[in-house]
Scaffold this motif. Structure first.
Motif: not given
Length: 317
Positions: A184-186, A188-189, A243, A247
């Motif tokens: 998920s993008r969260w 990775l961030i 982030g 999430w």
């Protein structure tokens, strides 16, 4: 009297230093030390994505992640061997680094290059055969990036921070790729900026502790200012917390099977861990992240509390 003292100095010279030993046991031990066993703890990040997805509780997952951990350790070992072989001459002039096995002559430079080359070839090959092509590509990219760092990128402002941070992020991605888990993008961030937080804090601590002599150990520390490095780790900590909060709150509308919203409550422990780590960063004593995490009892307890709440959040899905 003077002649007697001069004669005594000539006849009582200190013994010449003994040449370095190259016995097989000593050589193997030197190679092992060069691979930095204390740094292997960083490779535990390969379980991050599977843990977030609740995919740790199967024999297949445990076996696959153990293999990925070993392969990443082999790749990192190859990089350390090449780095120390390249820096052997400079390390001999350093009061601490001169004791590194390659600089001290315990491990010959050709042997270091040979073992590093073997590991660099075998690890991605084994990954392609035993895991997935995506993991093999990731390990190959990691090796290429780290070798470029050893040769030139570690002398480029800001890029050096990005490369080291990306190495942490690749570790966290490897476990998900090995098990086919979407990242998920969260995730990775949070992982990326959390890594940047620790990397910048380490650079800041080095700059504070080696003020006036930084150029002799890490050239870029003479070009970074402590104010800039402080800005970077503070910014990274803020983005990592944001982030993680996004999430955790993203599933706020999802009904829970338990009494408490464990996912949202995990934010408290995460922020406390960041704030506790920031104490050492602010003091300039966050030189080695693994030593800070494992050496501070309060931080360890906060970490265990976060793990417990996070596990309940995963089980509550």
């Amino acid at each position: 009297m003077a002649e007697a003292l001069l004669h005594q100095q000539r006849t009582h010279r200190p013994p010449a230093p003994r040449p370095p030993s190259h016995r097989p046991g000593t050589l193997v031990g030197g190679l092992l030390r060069t691979t930095r066993p204390k740094q292997w703890v960083k490779n535990i990040l390969v379980v991050a994505a599977p843990a977030a997805a609740g995919r740790l509780f199967s024999l297949h997952a445990v076996t696959r992640l153990a293999l990925v951990f070993a392969l990443f350790t082999a790749c990192a070992a190859a990089v350390y061997l090449i780095n120390d072989a390249r820096d052997a001459e400079a390390d001999r002039a350093h009061p601490t680094k001169r004791h590194r096995p390659i600089a001290a002559g315990q491990v010959p430079v050709p042997v270091a290059y040979g073992v590093a080359g073997a590991l660099a070839v075998l690890a991605p090959t084994a990954a392609a055969w035993l895991t997935t092509p995506a993991v093999a590509v990731l390990l190959t990219a990691y090796l290429g990036m780290q070798l470029a760092y050893c040769v030139s990128l570690k002398h480029v402002l800001v890029v050096d921070l990005v490369v080291v941070t990306t190495g942490f992020l690749m570790r966290a991605m490897a476990g998900g790729l090995a098990l086919g888990i979407p990242l998920s993008r969260w995730f990775l961030i949070t992982t990326g900026f959390g890594a940047l937080f620790m990397v910048a804090a380490k650079r800041y601590s080095e700059a504070v502790q080696m003020a006036g002599t930084a150029g002799a150990t890490r050239v870029l520390l003479t070009e970074y200012t402590t104010g800039y490095l402080r800005f970077v780790w503070q910014l990274a900590a803020g983005v990592a917390v944001l982030g993680y909060c996004l999430w955790a709150l993203e599933g706020g509308g999802v009904p829970h099977t338990s009494v408490l919203p464990w996912r949202e409550l995990s934010v408290v422990a995460f922020i406390l861990a960041v704030l506790r780590y920031a104490v050492f960063a602010d003091r300039g004593t966050a030189g080695e992240p693994e030593e800070v995490v494992l050496g501070d009892r309060a931080l360890a307890l906060i970490g265990l509390a976060w793990l417990a709440v996070y596990a309940l959040a995963v089980a509550d899905r």
